[in-house]
Design an enzyme around this catalytic site. Structure first.
Site, short mmCIF file in Angstrom:
data_model
loop_
_atom_site.label_atom_id
_atom_site.label_comp_id
_atom_site.label_asym_id
_atom_site.label_seq_id
_atom_site.Cartn_x
_atom_site.Cartn_y
_atom_site.Cartn_z
N PHE A 1 19.66 34.73 60.31
CA PHE A 1 18.35 34.19 60.66
C PHE A 1 18.45 33.43 61.97
O PHE A 1 19.29 32.54 62.11
CB PHE A 1 17.86 33.22 59.57
CG PHE A 1 17.51 33.90 58.28
CD1 PHE A 1 18.51 34.27 57.38
CD2 PHE A 1 16.20 34.16 57.95
CE1 PHE A 1 18.19 34.91 56.18
CE2 PHE A 1 15.86 34.79 56.75
CZ PHE A 1 16.85 35.17 55.86
N CYS B 1 5.67 26.11 67.09
CA CYS B 1 4.68 27.06 66.60
C CYS B 1 3.34 26.78 67.26
O CYS B 1 3.07 25.65 67.68
CB CYS B 1 4.56 26.95 65.08
SG CYS B 1 3.62 28.30 64.34
N CYS C 1 0.04 25.06 59.93
CA CYS C 1 -0.38 25.30 58.55
C CYS C 1 -0.04 24.07 57.71
O CYS C 1 1.10 23.58 57.79
CB CYS C 1 0.35 26.52 57.99
SG CYS C 1 0.20 27.97 59.06
N CYS D 1 3.10 24.48 55.54
CA CYS D 1 4.34 24.99 56.14
C CYS D 1 5.57 24.29 55.55
O CYS D 1 5.64 23.06 55.51
CB CYS D 1 4.32 24.80 57.66
SG CYS D 1 5.79 25.50 58.45
N ASP D 2 6.54 25.10 55.14
CA ASP D 2 7.72 24.57 54.45
C ASP D 2 8.91 24.35 55.40
O ASP D 2 10.02 24.09 54.93
CB ASP D 2 8.14 25.50 53.30
CG ASP D 2 8.56 26.89 53.79
OD1 ASP D 2 8.55 27.15 55.00
OD2 ASP D 2 8.92 27.72 52.92
N THR D 3 8.68 24.45 56.71
CA THR D 3 9.80 24.45 57.66
C THR D 3 9.64 23.38 58.73
O THR D 3 8.57 23.27 59.33
CB THR D 3 9.90 25.84 58.34
OG1 THR D 3 9.95 26.83 57.32
CG2 THR D 3 11.14 25.95 59.20
N GLU E 1 9.67 37.64 61.27
CA GLU E 1 8.69 36.94 60.44
C GLU E 1 7.71 36.31 61.42
O GLU E 1 8.10 35.43 62.21
CB GLU E 1 9.37 35.82 59.63
CG GLU E 1 10.46 36.27 58.69
CD GLU E 1 9.93 36.70 57.33
OE1 GLU E 1 8.83 36.27 56.94
OE2 GLU E 1 10.62 37.49 56.66
N HIS F 1 15.36 32.55 47.64
CA HIS F 1 16.39 31.63 48.14
C HIS F 1 16.18 30.21 47.62
O HIS F 1 17.13 29.47 47.41
CB HIS F 1 16.45 31.64 49.67
CG HIS F 1 15.12 31.42 50.33
ND1 HIS F 1 14.07 32.29 50.19
CD2 HIS F 1 14.67 30.41 51.11
CE1 HIS F 1 13.04 31.84 50.88
NE2 HIS F 1 13.36 30.69 51.43
C1 LIG Z 1 8.11 29.34 58.17
S1 LIG Z 1 7.32 30.85 58.52
C2 LIG Z 1 7.92 31.27 60.16
C3 LIG Z 1 7.37 32.56 60.72
C4 LIG Z 1 5.90 32.55 61.16
N1 LIG Z 1 5.51 31.34 61.77
C5 LIG Z 1 5.00 32.86 59.97
O1 LIG Z 1 4.28 31.97 59.51
O2 LIG Z 1 5.06 34.00 59.51
C6 LIG Z 1 8.21 32.05 57.50
C7 LIG Z 1 7.49 32.52 56.27
O3 LIG Z 1 7.35 31.46 55.36
C8 LIG Z 1 6.04 31.46 54.83
N2 LIG Z 1 5.75 30.12 54.34
C9 LIG Z 1 5.59 29.00 55.08
N3 LIG Z 1 5.37 27.93 54.28
C10 LIG Z 1 5.41 28.39 53.00
C11 LIG Z 1 5.26 27.77 51.73
N4 LIG Z 1 5.03 26.46 51.61
N5 LIG Z 1 5.36 28.55 50.63
C12 LIG Z 1 5.58 29.89 50.75
N6 LIG Z 1 5.74 30.52 51.91
C13 LIG Z 1 5.65 29.79 53.04
C14 LIG Z 1 5.21 31.92 56.02
O4 LIG Z 1 3.93 32.36 55.66
C15 LIG Z 1 6.07 33.04 56.55
O5 LIG Z 1 5.86 34.21 55.81
N1 LIG Z 2 16.78 33.01 52.62
C1 LIG Z 2 15.69 32.89 53.38
N2 LIG Z 2 14.85 33.93 53.48
C2 LIG Z 2 13.79 33.79 54.32
N3 LIG Z 2 12.86 34.72 54.62
C3 LIG Z 2 12.03 34.22 55.53
C4 LIG Z 2 12.41 32.92 55.83
C5 LIG Z 2 11.79 32.12 56.91
O1 LIG Z 2 11.85 30.89 56.88
O2 LIG Z 2 11.24 32.76 57.80
C6 LIG Z 2 13.53 32.63 55.04
C7 LIG Z 2 14.39 31.50 54.86
O3 LIG Z 2 14.20 30.40 55.40
N4 LIG Z 2 15.47 31.71 54.04
S1 SF4 Z 3 3.92 28.76 58.34
FE1 SF4 Z 3 4.76 27.16 59.71
S2 SF4 Z 3 5.85 28.28 61.23
FE2 SF4 Z 3 4.51 29.81 60.25
S3 SF4 Z 3 2.57 29.80 61.39
FE3 SF4 Z 3 2.33 28.24 59.86
S4 SF4 Z 3 3.00 26.32 60.87
FE4 SF4 Z 3 3.79 28.02 62.07
MG LIG Z 4 11.83 29.73 55.11
#
Ligand SMILES: C[S@@+](CC[C@H](N)C(=O)[O-])C[C@H]1O[C@@H](n2cnc3c(N)ncnc32)[C@H](O)[C@@H]1O
Ligand SMILES: Nc1nc2[nH]cc(C(=O)O)c2c(=O)[nH]1
Ligand code: SF4
Ligand SMILES: [Mg+2]
Length: 183
Positions: free
Chosen positions: A24, A30, A34, A37-39, A93, A177
């Site tokens: 990865f 970004c 959102c 958003c978990d990241t 992604e 994961h």
């Molecule tokens: C962190 S995002 C990064 C890539 C891109 N910004 C996007 O949103 O596709 C990676 C994936 O995690 C999903 N995601 C983000 N927050 C989430 C959450 N709280 N629960 C489940 N999926 C989540 C997003 O929709 C995306 O499919």
């Molecule tokens: N194991 C693992 N799989 C993923 N698939 C999409 C991810 C992401 O954050 O984009 C993710 C991530 O963060 N970890």
């Molecule tokens: S899920 Fe997080 S990284 Fe993906 S579009 Fe939304 S704010 Fe950006």
């Molecule tokens: Mg992730």
């Protein structure tokens, strides 16, 4: 130089390629915010492509997953070409708002409310299901091979299962994961 938040080796946890070993590359920042958003993707280090490819080459798998933040803000044809030259399969992604290099092998588009779509090709649509009232039916009109609904932070899985049973064009994507506590 490209701004990298983290680079790690794990298994694709979500969607069609679940279970596949992958490197990865998480790009910083970004263009959307959102609320679910978990990241934490904002911080990062600028890296040359040389450094990036060296880091990627340290792992034995074929799949590389470009993610973020929004990887579409940072990538170009040249990077995809260089990863292909290493023999890698390049997946992304993306929230779908950026025009992407055409040579990417697999596009996972996770469209977001208010994010105007600019992707030309989608392999899988993966929508985060945040709750009843969310309009997800319109995403089935996007041309793609697979349509996944993903529970939000593993918190509403039962609700998503019930929705899919009533709307069987969709399939379930779990964030496996998180369930098995790997990155
Ligand atoms: C962190 S995002 C990064 C890539 C891109 N910004 C996007 O949103 O596709 C990676 C994936 O995690 C999903 N995601 C983000 N927050 C989430 C959450 N709280 N629960 C489940 N999926 C989540 C997003 O929709 C995306 O499919
Ligand atoms: N194991 C693992 N799989 C993923 N698939 C999409 C991810 C992401 O954050 O984009 C993710 C991530 O963060 N970890
Ligand atoms: S899920 Fe997080 S990284 Fe993906 S579009 Fe939304 S704010 Fe950006
Ligand atoms: Mg992730």
């Amino acid at each position: 130089m490209r701004k990298i938040n983290e680079l790690f080796y794990s298994l694709q946890g979500e969607g069609f390629h679940t279970g596949t070993p992958a490197v990865f590359i998480r790009f910083s920042g970004c263009n959307l915010k959102c609320d679910f958003c978990d990241t934490r993707h904002e911080s990062g280090t600028l890296m040359t492509d040389e450094e990036l490819l060296e880091r990627v080459s340290a792992f034995p798998c074929r799949m590389v997953i470009l993610t973020g933040g929004e990887p579409g803000l940072w990538i170009d044809d040249d990077l995809v070409e260089k990863l292909h030259a290493l023999g890698k399969y390049v997946a992304i992604e993306t929230n779908g708002t950026c025009v992407l290099p055409e040579a990417i092998d697999w596009v996972t588009c996770s469209p977001k409310q208010g994010g105007k779509l600019n992707v030309k090709r989608i392999d899988e649509v993966k929508v985060v299901y945040t709750g009843a009232g969310q309009d997800v039916e319109s995403y089935l009109a996007l041309p793609a091979l697979h349509y996944f609904l993903q529970p939000c932070s593993c918190s509403n899985t039962e609700e998503v299962i019930a929705y899919i049973k009533a709307h069987p064009q969709w399939r379930l994507s779990l964030q496996t994961h998180k369930l098995i506590h790997i990155p």
